[in-house]
Each structure stands twice: as C-alpha cells, then as structure tokens.
Design an enzyme around this catalytic site. Structure first.
Site, PDB file in Angstrom:
ATOM      1  CB  CYS A  79      19.078 -27.666  -0.073  1.00  0.00           C
ATOM      2  SG  CYS A  79      19.426 -26.394  -1.291  1.00  0.00           S
ATOM      3  NE  ARG A 185      17.355  -6.575  -6.243  1.00  0.00           N
ATOM      4  CZ  ARG A 185      18.003  -7.669  -6.632  1.00  0.00           C
ATOM      5  NH1 ARG A 185      17.820  -8.161  -7.833  1.00  0.00           N
ATOM      6  NH2 ARG A 185      18.853  -8.285  -5.815  1.00  0.00           N
ATOM      7  CB  CYS A 197      16.574 -18.450   1.948  1.00  0.00           C
ATOM      8  SG  CYS A 197      17.239 -19.738   0.903  1.00  0.00           S
TER       9      CYS A 197
END
Lengths: 376, 140
Positions: A79, A185, A197
């Site tokens: 990332c 959820r 995300c």
C-alpha cells in the site's frame, strides 16, 4: 527538499471498471502531463507504482501514450508503493539526476480479502493471513488504551463518507450515518464492513520537475518525501509477532523526518490525507502525524476539527474508506487531492486558504511515507 | 504446514521428536540476541536491531491474551473453518499471533487477560499448526 515542484496531476476515478490496468494508468498519466503542459518527450524518467499486475507493467501502460525511450522503472511496496515511487522521483529531481519525472500509480485489485499480502504459507493455511483481523487488533488496542469507542470508529467512516459526496473520483459517494456504520456487516470485531476500505481499481499520477523548469506553471512545492521501512520494534501487519513491551511507530518516524525536512510543525498543517485503511488507522495517524497527543485522538475527531469546515480537515477526498484503495495508486491519489487543494481547485470540498498539506501512506512489509506540500 | 523455511516453528514440550497430537502442549521456537537480548518469533538468523547472530530459544508455553478478534469470512488459502478466534498472546518478551481455541465463546468475545497455553492444532492429516488454548478465567 528545496528544488522539487509538482506541475501537474491526473487521476482515473477509483472504483470498478470493465477495462484493464493499462487504460486506467494511461488515463491518469495523460491527464497529469496535460495538466502540467508537459509532453511525454520532455520527461526524463518514469516511475510506475503497482502491486498486482504482470511483469513490465509500467512499460505496458506508458506504451499506450508513446515510446519516449527514457527509463521506465516499476516500484512495489504494497500500500506504500506510490509513496516509494514518489520518494525516488523527488530524489532524482533534487539531486539533478533528472529534470522532469512522471510518477504514476495504478492498480486493478480483485474484490475481497487481499491475497499474497506477505504472509508465509504456514500463516495462510493456519488462518492467520487475514488482513482485516490485524486492523481489528490495532483498533482493539486503541479502544483499550484510550477513551476511543466503537462509535468513534463509526464516526471516522461517517465523516469521510460525507466528504466523498463532493468527490467525483470516489467509489462511494453516499453519506452514511454512524448508526449505519455500526449496523453494517461485522468483518472482524470491532470492525464492521463500513469501517474498512474496499480494495479496488484506479490510477493517479504527478509530474515532478525542478523550480527552474516550472516556467510559471501552476506549481506546488514538494517540500519533503519521508520514507521509512520497518525498524526492530515497529509492528504492522503481517508480522507474526511483536514486542510485548513498548513499540516504536512507523508513522511517527516518517512524520518527524518529513516535518524536519520541510521545516514545518504540525501546527502549520492546513489539510491532511492519511491512510484510513480502517477507521482506527485514521485515529492512529492523528497520533503518529502529531495532530493529537496519545490518548486525545478521539477527542480531536469529536471536536469536528478534522471534518471539512473544521480547523484541520483530514481526508477531504473521502479517504480510502470512501474512494476505495487501489494499492499502487492510493498515495498518488492523495497527492492529487492535496495538489488540487493547494491550488484552490477542489470545488465544494475546498479547504479554504490551504497552504501546507501532508499526505500519509503505510503498507504491508512495514513501509510508511509522509509527504509535505506547500503553496509558495 | 507448508514450510517457507527449514526452521521449526514449534517443538513438543515433552521433548519427544514425533508429530504432536491435537492438544499436546508445545513450545514455540524463537530466537534471542546474545548482545541486546531482543527475542524474535519466528526465529531469525540475526538480531533485527544489532544484527548479531541470534541463538534459538524456546518461548514460554504459557502466556496471557493481549489482544483478540474473530475472523467471520474465510481469508484466501485458509484451511481452518470460519468463524475462528485469533489474537496476540504475550509469551514473555514477545507477543505472538495465533488461533485462540478452548474457552473462547462467541465471535467477538473479549478475551484480553485470559491465560493461554501453547498447544498443537491439527487441521487435517497434512497440516498441524500451533494454537493457544484459552482458559476460562482472566489472570489476576
């Protein structure tokens, strides 16, 4: 860093698309070049950040635009990939190794859990290769160690989604209430789906050049790119263990380096884009970036200061929680947002009078990059 | 488990060489730096801080749950069925990730402070890993 400016930025919206990574990347690169008023022939080097595509990915993307014959270098650091590419590009300009560099991040990430995140086979087979679980553990540690609550985690998501309503490049552009975030959820307690995300697709690019070459273009100064990789007492997923006692923090180290290099303090910052992989990560970034003292992260959030219109808006783009996270492009996506903020081109999500901006990405393998941008 | 290294992750606490049975007590194989004392798991060749060659050590079999969560949706490649609990267990100077089994309750149950013992966890005929058997009472 004294001599590096960004003269153009481009973006392909973040979301889900029928076309491949080459088109995503070429769109963002062409937009950045056009924004800079620079042709591909004027670029001395091209750096391409990507995690999951095939070999020679950068060459394949740039081939859609031309064959400039200059070095094309592919960069990968999970990332943190486009932070790493930006680090190299800035060094090339600052040292005079290149006059103009095109920096591109692009990703077409499959839906769902991110596979191959650096876990060893025994971790994957044994159920330990679950990224959201580690973010959940960090969230639990934050809640146990401070006055932050699960409602605060939901508030981070609600805030960022409210920002994204104004961002045409975001994947999710609908406001969500705190109650909706809490009721979504459950993924890994305490994190619900809307506190995490979504890995997705997109691209972002920037053209870096020296002040001498900026020629009166609408440029923003890149004052620091501080990149750190893991130290012995840092912990971040997917490490199999961590010190039982005190740990050091990657974001803190990267931020301190960036602020020293840029000659700024946290009080100087007008707008922040940070790595909100999950809601707790944004609160932890408040601490690591020096925006709040340890223990005051949730108080800063609740004060409204980090909301658009507040004293120090964080993730005015909507953050990764709303934009989604195309791994290789997320850092340059932040740079796109911050450059446009400093230029005053952000429309309804404009941070009024923004002159100093900070971006922050972190990723698996323990890499963190903090960038500082200023409007001269 | 499929090895990425020739190093062992664990040994049987009784010192026997054969494969452990489900629930047998284990000791995790870590390493310790002779110069600065930093402990690592899994074991490493050299200390992460001072790069001194490190020596293998066995981590304590018993520890305390430091952090815990549950996995409700199967991650790619996992051979264990969901839902399951995982967390960090403090074993001396190192907190180690692992499955939490035993008196763990429903997904999302708070287990911080509970005693935990390192045990063998047989997933199938070919895959045995370690897990932490969590006791019912929080440590005082």
């Amino acid at each position: 860093m004294r001599d590096v400016v960004i003269t153009g930025v481009g973006i392909h919206p973040f979301g889900r698309f029928p076309h491949g990574y080459r088109e995503l990347g070429a769109h963002a690169a062409a937009e950045a070049l056009a924004d800079a008023g620079t042709t591909l022939g004027e670029v001395d080097a091209i750096l391409v950040a990507n995690v999951g595509a095939e070999m020679a990915k950068g060459q394949n993307v740039i081939g859609r635009l031309g064959r400039p014959g200059v070095p094309i270098v592919n960069v990968e650091a999970a990332c943190g990939s486009s932070g790493s590419a930006l680090f190299l590009a800035a060094q090339m300009i600052e040292t005079g190794a290149a006059g103009t560099v095109l920096c591109l991040g692009v990703e077409k990430q499959p839906k769902g859990f991110i596979a191959a995140s650096g876990y060893e086979a025994w971790q994957i087979e044994g159920g330990l290769g679950a990224n959201p679980a580690y973010f959940a553990l960090m969230a639990q540690e934050l809640i146990e160690g401070t006055d932050a609550t699960v409602e605060d985690l939901a508030l981070v998501s609600s805030k960022n989604h409210a920002h994204a309503v104004h961002n045409p490049n975001a994947m999710y552009r609908k406001e969500v209430a705190v109650e909706e975030v809490l009721a979504s959820r459950m993924v890994c307690p305490p994190l619900t789906l809307l506190m995490l995300c979504a890995p997705n697709e997109g691209a972002a690019a920037a053209v870096l050049t020296s002040r001498a070459r900026a020629d009166g273009r609408d440029a923003v100064a890149l004052r620091a790119v501080s990149l750190v990789s893991g130290g012995p007492d840092d912990w971040f997923t997917p490490a199999a263990s961590m010190p039982a006692g005190e740990r050091t923090d990657l974001t803190t180290r990267a931020a301190e380096g960036a602020y020293a290099e840029a000659g700024i303090t946290p009080e100087d910052i007008d707008v922040v884009e940070c790595q909100d992989t999950d809601s707790a990560s944004e609160l932890l970034a408040y601490r690591g970036l020096g925006l709040a003292e340890a223990g005051d992260e949730a108080a800063l959030l609740r004060s409204g200061d980090t909301r658009l219109g507040g004293r120090l808006p964080v993730n005015p783009s909507g953050g990764l929680l709303s934009k989604g996270e195309p791994l290789g492009a997320s850092g340059l996506g932040q740079v796109h947002e911050l450059v446009q903020q400093l230029r005053g081109r952000s429309g309804p999500r404009q941070v009024e009078g923004a002159r100093t901006a900070v971006g922050h990405v972190m990723g698996a393998g323990l890499n963190t990059c903090v960038v500082a941008l200023t409007r001269d | 488990m499929t090895p990425d290294t020739t190093r062992r992750l664990f040994v049987r606490e009784d010192g026997e060489a054969g494969p452990p049975a489900h629930g047998d007590r284990l000791r995790l194989v870590g390493s310790s730096c002779p110069a600065c004392g930093r402990v690592a798991f899994p074991a490493v060749d050299a200390c992460a801080a001072c790069f001194t060659p490190a020596a293998e050590v066995l981590l304590p079999a018993e520890g305390t749950v430091a952090l815990n969560t549950s996995v409700l949706h199967p991650p790619p490649g996992a051979l264990v069925p969901v839902p399951y609990h995982l967390g960090f267990v403090a074993l001396g100077e190192r907190s180690v990730t692992g499955l939490l089994v035993g008196a763990v309750g429903e997904p999302g149950a708070g287990l911080i402070g509970r005693p935990a013992t390192t045990v063998a966890h047989v997933i199938d005929d070919e895959h045995t890993t370690y897990a932490f058997a969590v006791g019912p009472e929080a440590r005082a």
